[in-house]
Design a protein around this motif. Structure first.
Motif, mmCIF file in Angstrom:
data_model
loop_
_atom_site.group_PDB
_atom_site.id
_atom_site.type_symbol
_atom_site.label_atom_id
_atom_site.label_comp_id
_atom_site.label_asym_id
_atom_site.label_seq_id
_atom_site.Cartn_x
_atom_site.Cartn_y
_atom_site.Cartn_z
ATOM 1 N N ALA A 108 1.074 -1.318 -0.095
ATOM 2 C CA ALA A 108 0.020 0.314 -0.076
ATOM 3 C C ALA A 108 0.880 1.240 0.038
ATOM 4 N N THR A 109 2.065 1.192 0.519
ATOM 5 C CA THR A 109 2.798 2.254 0.627
ATOM 6 C C THR A 109 3.325 2.749 -0.655
ATOM 7 N N GLN A 110 3.675 1.769 -1.472
ATOM 8 C CA GLN A 110 4.381 2.259 -2.837
ATOM 9 C C GLN A 110 3.201 1.889 -3.875
ATOM 10 N N ALA A 111 2.135 1.372 -3.678
ATOM 11 C CA ALA A 111 0.923 1.326 -4.469
ATOM 12 C C ALA A 111 1.497 0.166 -5.695
ATOM 13 N N ALA A 112 2.180 -0.806 -5.375
ATOM 14 C CA ALA A 112 2.511 -1.436 -6.207
ATOM 15 C C ALA A 112 2.680 -2.988 -5.892
ATOM 16 N N PRO A 113 2.715 -4.050 -6.641
ATOM 17 C CA PRO A 113 2.894 -5.397 -6.229
ATOM 18 C C PRO A 113 4.660 -5.591 -5.704
ATOM 19 N N LEU A 114 4.437 -6.288 -4.350
ATOM 20 C CA LEU A 114 5.890 -6.798 -3.720
ATOM 21 C C LEU A 114 5.989 -8.223 -3.952
ATOM 22 N N VAL A 115 7.115 -8.579 -4.398
ATOM 23 C CA VAL A 115 7.287 -10.102 -4.416
ATOM 24 C C VAL A 115 8.360 -10.170 -3.094
ATOM 25 N N MET A 116 8.024 -11.218 -2.443
ATOM 26 C CA MET A 116 8.713 -11.706 -1.036
ATOM 27 C C MET A 116 9.294 -13.164 -1.246
ATOM 28 N N LEU A 117 10.460 -13.399 -1.106
ATOM 29 C CA LEU A 117 10.751 -14.950 -1.409
ATOM 30 C C LEU A 117 12.105 -15.291 -0.258
ATOM 31 N N SER A 118 12.045 -16.433 0.037
ATOM 32 C CA SER A 118 12.804 -16.979 1.147
ATOM 33 C C SER A 118 13.063 -18.450 0.824
ATOM 34 N N SER A 119 14.356 -19.046 1.049
ATOM 35 C CA SER A 119 14.625 -20.456 1.035
ATOM 36 C C SER A 119 14.351 -21.305 2.237
ATOM 37 N N ALA A 120 13.786 -20.338 3.213
ATOM 38 C CA ALA A 120 13.434 -20.923 4.344
ATOM 39 C C ALA A 120 11.874 -20.734 4.558
ATOM 40 N N GLY A 121 10.978 -21.799 4.780
ATOM 41 C CA GLY A 121 9.591 -21.561 4.734
ATOM 42 C C GLY A 121 8.986 -22.435 5.998
ATOM 43 N N GLY A 122 7.735 -22.480 5.950
ATOM 44 C CA GLY A 122 7.011 -23.320 6.910
ATOM 45 C C GLY A 122 6.660 -22.619 8.085
ATOM 46 N N ILE A 123 7.095 -21.423 8.621
ATOM 47 C CA ILE A 123 6.716 -20.644 9.596
ATOM 48 C C ILE A 123 6.141 -19.550 9.326
ATOM 49 N N GLU A 124 5.411 -18.921 10.177
ATOM 50 C CA GLU A 124 4.642 -17.494 9.808
ATOM 51 C C GLU A 124 5.835 -16.389 9.450
ATOM 52 N N ILE A 125 5.321 -15.673 8.534
ATOM 53 C CA ILE A 125 6.257 -14.783 7.969
ATOM 54 C C ILE A 125 6.797 -13.759 8.766
ATOM 55 N N GLU A 126 6.067 -13.396 9.963
ATOM 56 C CA GLU A 126 6.566 -12.834 11.163
ATOM 57 C C GLU A 126 7.764 -13.287 11.703
ATOM 58 N N SER A 127 7.628 -14.452 12.112
ATOM 59 C CA SER A 127 8.758 -15.163 12.683
ATOM 60 C C SER A 127 9.889 -15.399 11.751
ATOM 61 N N LEU A 128 9.734 -15.578 10.508
ATOM 62 C CA LEU A 128 10.531 -15.737 9.460
ATOM 63 C C LEU A 128 11.427 -14.435 9.312
ATOM 64 N N ALA A 129 10.700 -13.231 9.530
ATOM 65 C CA ALA A 129 11.569 -12.028 9.277
ATOM 66 C C ALA A 129 12.117 -11.835 10.608
ATOM 67 N N ARG A 130 11.920 -12.268 11.668
ATOM 68 C CA ARG A 130 12.505 -11.965 12.966
ATOM 69 C C ARG A 130 13.903 -12.910 13.154
ATOM 70 N N GLU A 131 13.425 -14.345 12.807
ATOM 71 C CA GLU A 131 14.464 -15.375 12.959
ATOM 72 C C GLU A 131 15.412 -15.314 12.120
ATOM 73 N N HIS A 132 15.056 -15.114 10.788
ATOM 74 C CA HIS A 132 16.107 -14.976 9.655
ATOM 75 C C HIS A 132 15.802 -13.706 8.652
ATOM 76 N N PRO A 133 16.140 -12.893 9.174
ATOM 77 C CA PRO A 133 16.166 -11.294 8.568
ATOM 78 C C PRO A 133 16.747 -11.444 7.251
ATOM 79 N N GLY A 134 18.070 -11.657 7.093
ATOM 80 C CA GLY A 134 18.482 -11.835 5.906
ATOM 81 C C GLY A 134 18.169 -12.756 4.764
ATOM 82 N N SER A 135 17.089 -13.757 5.375
ATOM 83 C CA SER A 135 16.835 -14.861 4.263
ATOM 84 C C SER A 135 15.662 -14.240 3.719
#
Length: 390
Positions: A108-135
């Motif tokens: 919404a801030t950019q009024a554009a599609p945002l693609v997010m990708l990680s080679s680690a999955g299976g957990i909530e995105i909030e936890s993913l961003a917190r526990e593996h910020p670089g991924s």
């Protein structure tokens, strides 16, 4: 509009994104038959419009028909995040070598599609961003250019995806972007996206949220909506209505039905009611239908509820407010059996005429307020709150 997992997967599958074979069932016997059709290890997954199913024990792995029947009977009797489980997805288990994450959402801030990708999955995105910020790798997409193969390859390289899976991922990302655009999605998420031991990509779970304002051009999705009679009545009257569940944290607070003019005003009313000690029982915006009896329908819907302690009608509008005032008065007259206090505050175009309509009403249940704060404070007090902030 949120889609169930099985609905989102049906869309993915129709666009040739692999998903596990599965069946949607509504009974324990149906789950047993699904196991017999699929055989071997299967996953039984509660279908609710909420995350956190795994943590709630609503996703189970079973190995036999008897186990499938028993687990299904158990899951069909529970609620997840306050939502009752009425359907289950029974699908074949997948041998997983790696779990990944992929999503396309509207920023919404950019009024554009945002693609997010990680080679680690299976957990909530909030936890993913917190526990593996670089991924977690992100890229905003220019809608004029779209998602190009070189964008995808850059994302996959930064996310350190296995090289052997990258070209298949380029194809998958292109397909996801096409689905995102074609279905007017606000969110399209696969978590986890599995890389199997055979090197194949399989969507093990999927979430999809579609822009409500685009449903007029999405006939397939409109058929999937689950509306109760009150929601259908509101839709016909061109008003936006969402009933809110009784929150345990708000136990003891009076439940206030709310009618506003415009989405922002409706939400502001909800916030103000909560501030003064009440519990908002719904969101309701009558703005689009105000000229054609929307306020009358809104009052009818709330007056038929048995869980309310009072009703607040508070709005500011450029439309002729005396129409809304007459609708409120007529709805009250049609329901003399309801002893709910109703507080009304209307400001804007023809508010003097609206005030005259309301003052001419002799119904003791009707109470007038002059401003926004006073209306919220008074409705909570009338509903039975002993002490409210000043």
């Amino acid at each position: 509009m949120r889609l169930y997992e099985h609905q989102a997967k049906a869309i993915l599958s129709s666009h040739h994104i692999p998903v596990p074979p599965g069946r949607v069932v509504e009974t324990a016997e149906g789950a047993e038959r699904a196991w017999l059709d699929l055989g071997g290890e299967v996953m039984i997954k509660a279908q609710v419009l909420s995350g956190g199913r795994g943590k709630a024990g609503a996703v189970r792995r079973v190995s036999t028909a008897q186990e499938a029947r028993g687990v299904a009977a158990e899951l069909l009797g529970i609620s997840v995040a306050g939502l009752p489980v009425r359907k289950l997805l029974v699908e074949a288990a997948v041998s997983i070598a790696q779990e990944c994450y992929v999503a396309i959402l509207t920023d919404a801030t950019q009024a554009a599609p945002l693609v997010m990708l990680s080679s680690a999955g299976g957990i909530e995105i909030e936890s993913l961003a917190r526990e593996h910020p670089g991924s977690l790798v992100r890229m905003t997409i220019d809608v004029l250019d779209g998602l190009r193969p070189y964008h995808s390859r850059w994302l996959l390289s930064r996310a350190q995806f296995p090289p052997a899976a990258r070209e298949d991922m380029v194809t998958l990302l292109a397909t996801l972007y096409r689905i995102y655009c074609e279905y007017d999605a606000r969110l399209l998420e696969i978590n986890p996206l599995a890389i199997t031991e055979q090197g194949e990509l399989v969507a093990l779970d999927a979430r999809m949220i579609v822009d409500d304002n685009a449903l007029a051009r999405q006939p397939r999705l409109r058929e999937w909506r689950e509306l109760n009679p009150a929601e259908r009545e509101a839709e016909r009257a061109r008003i936006n209505y969402v009933s809110l569940p009784d929150a345990p944290a708000d136990e003891g607070r009076p439940r206030i039905g709310i009618i506003g003019t415009g989405a922002g005003m409706a939400m502001a009313n909800m916030d103000q009611v909560a501030y003064f000690g009440g519990q908002p029982a719904n969101f309701m915006d009558v703005g689009p239908g105000m000229m054609t009896g929307g306020a009358r329908t809104a009052m009818e819907i709330l007056l038929r509820r048995n869980d309310l302690d009072a009703i607040l009608v508070s709005g500011y509008s450029a439309g002729p407010l005396e129409i809304m005032a007459r609708d409120v008065v007529e709805a009250l007259a049609a329901h003399p059996e309801k002893r709910l206090p109703v507080v009304v505050r209307l400001q804007g175009h023809h508010d003097v005429e609206a005030r005259a309509v309301l003052e001419n009403c002799t119904d003791a249940r009707l109470h007038l307020a002059d401003d926004f704060d006073e209306a919220a404070r008074r409705v909570v007090a009338l509903a039975g709150q002993q002490e409210v902030p000043t």
